[in-house]
Design a protein around this motif. Structure first.
Motif, mmCIF file in Angstrom:
data_model
loop_
_atom_site.group_PDB
_atom_site.id
_atom_site.type_symbol
_atom_site.label_atom_id
_atom_site.label_comp_id
_atom_site.label_asym_id
_atom_site.label_seq_id
_atom_site.Cartn_x
_atom_site.Cartn_y
_atom_site.Cartn_z
ATOM 1 N N LEU A 1 0.813 -1.215 0.000
ATOM 2 C CA LEU A 1 0.000 0.000 0.000
ATOM 3 C C LEU A 1 0.845 1.263 0.000
ATOM 4 O O LEU A 1 0.328 2.353 -0.278
ATOM 5 C CB LEU A 1 -0.930 0.002 1.224
ATOM 6 C CG LEU A 1 -1.987 -1.115 1.285
ATOM 7 C CD1 LEU A 1 -2.871 -0.918 2.510
ATOM 8 C CD2 LEU A 1 -2.831 -1.149 0.025
ATOM 9 N N SER A 2 2.129 1.148 0.317
ATOM 10 C CA SER A 2 2.995 2.329 0.346
ATOM 11 C C SER A 2 3.237 2.884 -1.047
ATOM 12 O O SER A 2 3.357 4.098 -1.231
ATOM 13 C CB SER A 2 4.326 1.981 1.015
ATOM 14 O OG SER A 2 4.117 1.542 2.342
ATOM 15 N N ASP A 3 3.348 1.996 -2.044
ATOM 16 C CA ASP A 3 3.576 2.469 -3.409
ATOM 17 C C ASP A 3 2.555 1.916 -4.400
ATOM 18 O O ASP A 3 2.735 2.033 -5.607
ATOM 19 C CB ASP A 3 4.996 2.114 -3.875
ATOM 20 C CG ASP A 3 5.280 0.621 -3.784
ATOM 21 O OD1 ASP A 3 4.325 -0.167 -3.579
ATOM 22 O OD2 ASP A 3 6.453 0.234 -3.926
ATOM 23 N N ASN A 4 1.485 1.288 -3.871
ATOM 24 C CA ASN A 4 0.398 0.773 -4.714
ATOM 25 C C ASN A 4 0.892 -0.206 -5.772
ATOM 26 O O ASN A 4 0.462 -0.166 -6.923
ATOM 27 C CB ASN A 4 -0.355 1.929 -5.384
ATOM 28 C CG ASN A 4 -0.984 2.872 -4.381
ATOM 29 O OD1 ASN A 4 -1.539 2.434 -3.376
ATOM 30 N ND2 ASN A 4 -0.876 4.163 -4.620
ATOM 31 N N ARG A 5 1.803 -1.097 -5.376
ATOM 32 C CA ARG A 5 2.347 -2.078 -6.303
ATOM 33 C C ARG A 5 2.346 -3.467 -5.677
ATOM 34 O O ARG A 5 2.229 -3.612 -4.467
ATOM 35 C CB ARG A 5 3.783 -1.710 -6.697
ATOM 36 C CG ARG A 5 3.905 -0.434 -7.505
ATOM 37 C CD ARG A 5 5.348 -0.205 -7.917
ATOM 38 N NE ARG A 5 5.509 1.031 -8.661
ATOM 39 C CZ ARG A 5 6.673 1.455 -9.165
ATOM 40 N NH1 ARG A 5 7.771 0.733 -8.975
ATOM 41 N NH2 ARG A 5 6.737 2.587 -9.826
ATOM 42 N N MET A 6 2.487 -4.459 -6.560
ATOM 43 C CA MET A 6 2.634 -5.820 -6.078
ATOM 44 C C MET A 6 4.004 -5.966 -5.436
ATOM 45 O O MET A 6 4.992 -5.420 -5.908
ATOM 46 C CB MET A 6 2.499 -6.802 -7.245
ATOM 47 C CG MET A 6 2.495 -8.261 -6.828
ATOM 48 S SD MET A 6 2.372 -9.364 -8.241
ATOM 49 C CE MET A 6 4.022 -9.174 -8.931
ATOM 50 N N PRO B 1 10.422 -3.155 8.436
ATOM 51 C CA PRO B 1 11.361 -2.214 9.079
ATOM 52 C C PRO B 1 11.628 -0.963 8.259
ATOM 53 O O PRO B 1 11.946 0.094 8.833
ATOM 54 C CB PRO B 1 12.633 -3.061 9.238
ATOM 55 C CG PRO B 1 12.142 -4.467 9.320
ATOM 56 C CD PRO B 1 10.968 -4.528 8.388
ATOM 57 N N ASP B 2 11.507 -1.062 6.915
ATOM 58 C CA ASP B 2 11.764 0.122 6.087
ATOM 59 C C ASP B 2 10.497 0.920 5.799
ATOM 60 O O ASP B 2 10.488 1.788 4.918
ATOM 61 C CB ASP B 2 12.441 -0.274 4.778
ATOM 62 C CG ASP B 2 11.610 -1.253 3.960
ATOM 63 O OD1 ASP B 2 10.619 -1.784 4.495
ATOM 64 O OD2 ASP B 2 11.958 -1.489 2.787
ATOM 65 N N GLY B 3 9.407 0.626 6.529
ATOM 66 C CA GLY B 3 8.213 1.465 6.438
ATOM 67 C C GLY B 3 7.178 1.039 5.421
ATOM 68 O O GLY B 3 6.197 1.771 5.203
ATOM 69 N N GLN B 4 7.332 -0.133 4.792
ATOM 70 C CA GLN B 4 6.348 -0.588 3.815
ATOM 71 C C GLN B 4 5.118 -1.145 4.531
ATOM 72 O O GLN B 4 5.211 -1.736 5.612
ATOM 73 C CB GLN B 4 6.942 -1.668 2.910
ATOM 74 C CG GLN B 4 8.234 -1.255 2.214
ATOM 75 C CD GLN B 4 8.044 -0.063 1.303
ATOM 76 O OE1 GLN B 4 7.182 -0.068 0.432
ATOM 77 N NE2 GLN B 4 8.856 0.961 1.499
ATOM 78 N N VAL B 5 3.954 -0.975 3.919
ATOM 79 C CA VAL B 5 2.691 -1.458 4.471
ATOM 80 C C VAL B 5 2.155 -2.541 3.532
ATOM 81 O O VAL B 5 1.741 -2.261 2.411
ATOM 82 C CB VAL B 5 1.669 -0.314 4.609
ATOM 83 C CG1 VAL B 5 0.362 -0.829 5.211
ATOM 84 C CG2 VAL B 5 2.244 0.811 5.471
#
Length: 648
Positions: free
Chosen positions: A471-476, A504-508
């Motif tokens: 969801l952080s970059d709207n990609r698979m 850890p790097d902030g991805q959802v």
């Protein structure tokens, strides 16, 4: 737009054939004499190489001879940029041998590949425009270089060449305008082998690798010693001659395997540059799995020359014992994939060879909530049919099932664990205060951690991946490293029902079925070859005779739950979990466009009256899928499907 641009270029060339060219008609005897004198001065005639070039195959012997005196033979080292996007197009290149990759600005993956017999840079050369792409040598290659000045002179002496070249260019532009951006790369033919880390490759490992190749195909292993038989003074040998000799050897074999020296010698450089693929091999000890693994000079050179897609890491382990510490080998290494091999065992080497030859068999498992119990029955049918997979991947519940399959958990044990997680512990039925999600994720997480243990994805015996939605970059997001249970949890984080997985790097990360419920494309991005795909066709969600206005308010719903005898039970309609999971499928990627005739698609039947979250019916689903799988496999075997050839 691209097609219109292509036609505009051709139109300009037809109307104004002098673009970038001199007058194409010799007018005096002096001009003819000057041309003859030019031919006499050039002692090198490359007409034989030109005859193999597609763009000039229509020329007469005399024209080829004339053109042959105007071109220069050039060696292009692997990794070297031949033409760069945006630069002037004053030279045409003709590929005699080797392979080149075409990339455009902003694109990591190549958009095309150019091999022997093809031309490079013809669009800008003939249209007078700048280079439209960057072209890099994928390995050591030979090209013929033709300048605009020399081509002008050729057309002046033989003007009939020009319309033929325009026709060739128009065909080339047509192919570009209609090409598939996901082009298929050619199979690797030349392979460099070097050691990873500090320790050289053991002779026993090289012998096992050689045996695997020789048992499966025509191949030749080359070392610095064998090369010195052909070129006694290898360090000062003519690079043209060495490249020609290697290309000649390639035509007589399925593979050439270059074994680099332990040090970064001239032969090691040549071996790495001339390779389509670099195998970086490390022999893993029993007690050194947790130590950092810095790159050695050969590996650093390989990464300077080749991109990630052209490199693989092979870890050779003791015959018995647990695979551990792979992440320390992967850290800092740019490789397409890593492979595990057991010393003294043929299976791992054979699997590696299937990846290199484009024959690796993949298993793709779809998501589908409780329907995923059907995967267990399909796995049982695959085992009985003798199917062995080289790589596995899945989405959501499918990722969980193939994750267990990749861990060598059998169907009976997998069904037991499924019952324990979803029935005994009710992992998807424990509601919580909806601050972060509607369900209590702690129960589900604890069950996954217990049943998948401390296993890391990169330590699995075969490659595995799980698909999630970022969801952080709207990609698979393709999960290929880290704890297996966390990768499965990220792939099955149903939005709203379960909280996302935060990296850890902030991805959802949430459920992968939002974007790709059947990750066949991701499998194709990782490897070539056939695949077995499991997909579900869920029953239609219809509610007949239901009046929307009968949906109770909050107070009415609470009253009916506390006092069901007061006004009777609430009306029957799909719950929020079922509606949400079915909603995820609305805009999924259609996997069918990636199917080929080499693939096997299985779609086990599902009960029409079953909820997508009803895990209590797992045994029923397993049995029906098993019976379906056995029948379908037998039908496909009788029809002669290649995947099942020799399986009984």
């Amino acid at each position: 737009m691209q097609g219109r641009l292509s036609w505009n270029i051709v139109s300009r060339l037809i109307k104004k054939p002098d673009i970038g060219l001199s007058n194409c008609q010799p007018n005096t005897a002096e001009a003819a004499q000057a041309w003859s004198a030019t031919l006499a001065k050039n002692e090198t005639d490359h007409r034989h190489e030109l005859a193999e070039i597609e763009a000039f195959s229509h020329l007469s012997a005399e024209q080829l001879s004339e053109l042959g005196t105007r071109v220069d033979l050039v060696t292009v080292d692997g990794g070297e940029i031949l033409v760069r996007e945006g630069e002037p197009s004053d030279t045409l290149f003709l590929v005699v041998s080797g392979r080149f990759l075409v990339t455009e600005a902003g694109q990591r993956r190549p958009i095309a590949e150019v091999g022997a017999g093809k031309s490079i840079g013809e669009i800008g050369f003939f249209s007078g425009s700048a280079r439209t792409a960057t072209v890099t040598a994928a390995r050591d290659s030979l090209v013929l270089r033709l300048s605009r000045k020399d081509f002008d002179a050729l057309c002046e002496h033989s003007p009939e060449i020009w319309p033929k070249m325009v026709a060739m260019l128009s065909q080339r532009l047509l192919r570009i305008a209609t090409r598939d951006r996901e082009f298929k790369r050619s199979r690797e033919r030349t392979i460099a082998v070097c050691h990873a880390g500090a320790e050289p490759i053991r002779e026993s490992v090289l012998a096992e690798l050689k045996q695997a190749f020789q048992s499966a195909c025509r191949c030749r292993f080359l070392t610095s010693d064998t090369m010195r038989v052909e070129f006694p003074d290898l360090e000062t040998a003519d690079p043209h001659a060495v490249t020609r000799w290697l290309n000649d050897e390639e035509t007589g074999h399925d593979y050439l395997v270059f074994v680099a020296d332990p040090e970064l010698t001239k032969w090691s450089r040549l071996a790495i540059r001339h390779a389509d693929t670099v195998l970086r091999i490390a022999c893993q000890g029993a007690d050194d799995s947790s130590k950092p693994r810095p790159l050695n000079p050969l590996e650093k050179f390989a990464e300077e020359v080749h991109g990630t897609d052209a490199q693989r890491l092979v870890l050779v382990h003791q015959r018995d014992g647990e695979i551990r510490g792979t992440r320390f080998w992967l850290e800092g290494r740019a490789v397409r994939m890593h492979h595990h091999v057991r010393a003294g065992s043929e299976a791992g080497y054979d699997r590696l060879l299937r990846f290199l030859s484009g024959r690796a068999l993949g298993l793709v498992a779809c998501g589908g909530g409780a329907y995923c119990a059907a995967h267990i029955g399909m796995f049982q049918a695959f085992n009985e049919a003798g199917l062995e997979f080289d790589i596995m991947g899945g989405t959501s519940g499918g990722a969980a099932m193939v994750g267990a399959y990749a861990k060598d958990i059998g169907p009976d044990e997998l069904e037991r664990r499924t019952h324990d997680i979803f029935v005994t512990h009710g992992a998807m039925r424990r509601a919580t205060w909806p601050r972060y999600s509607f369900l209590d994720h702690k129960v589900f997480d604890a069950c996954l951690a217990e049943h998948y243990g401390a296993t890391r994805i990169e330590d699995l015996g075969i490659p595995y991946f799980a698909i999630s939605t970022n969801l952080s970059d709207n990609r698979m997001h393709c999960v290929r490293e880290g704890e297996l249970w966390r990768g499965i949890r990220a792939s099955s984080a149903i939005p709203g029902l379960l909280p996302p997985v935060y990296t850890p790097d902030g991805q959802v990360l949430v459920d992968g079925s939002l974007l790709d419920n059947v990750p066949l494309k991701q499998m194709r991005d990782l490897k070539s070859g056939p695949n077995v795909i499991i997909n579900f066709d869920p029953p239609e969600i219809r509610v007949s005779g239901f009046e929307y206005d009968r949906l109770p308010s909050r107070a009415e719903l609470i009253r009916s739950m506390l006092l069901p005898f007061f006004k009777g039970p609430p009306p029957k309609a799909p719950g929020p979990g079922s509606i949400l999971m079915r909603s995820l499928a609305v805009k999924r990627q259609d996997f069918r466009k990636f199917l080929t005739e080499t693939d096997l698609l299985f779609m086990p039947p599902l009960p029409k009256d079953m909820s997508i979250l009803d895990w209590r019916r797992h045994a029923e689903l397993r049995q029906s899928a098993y019976e379906y799988g056995c029948k379908e496999i037998e039908l496909q075997r009788k029809s002669g499907h290649a995947v099942l050839a020799g399986k009984s």
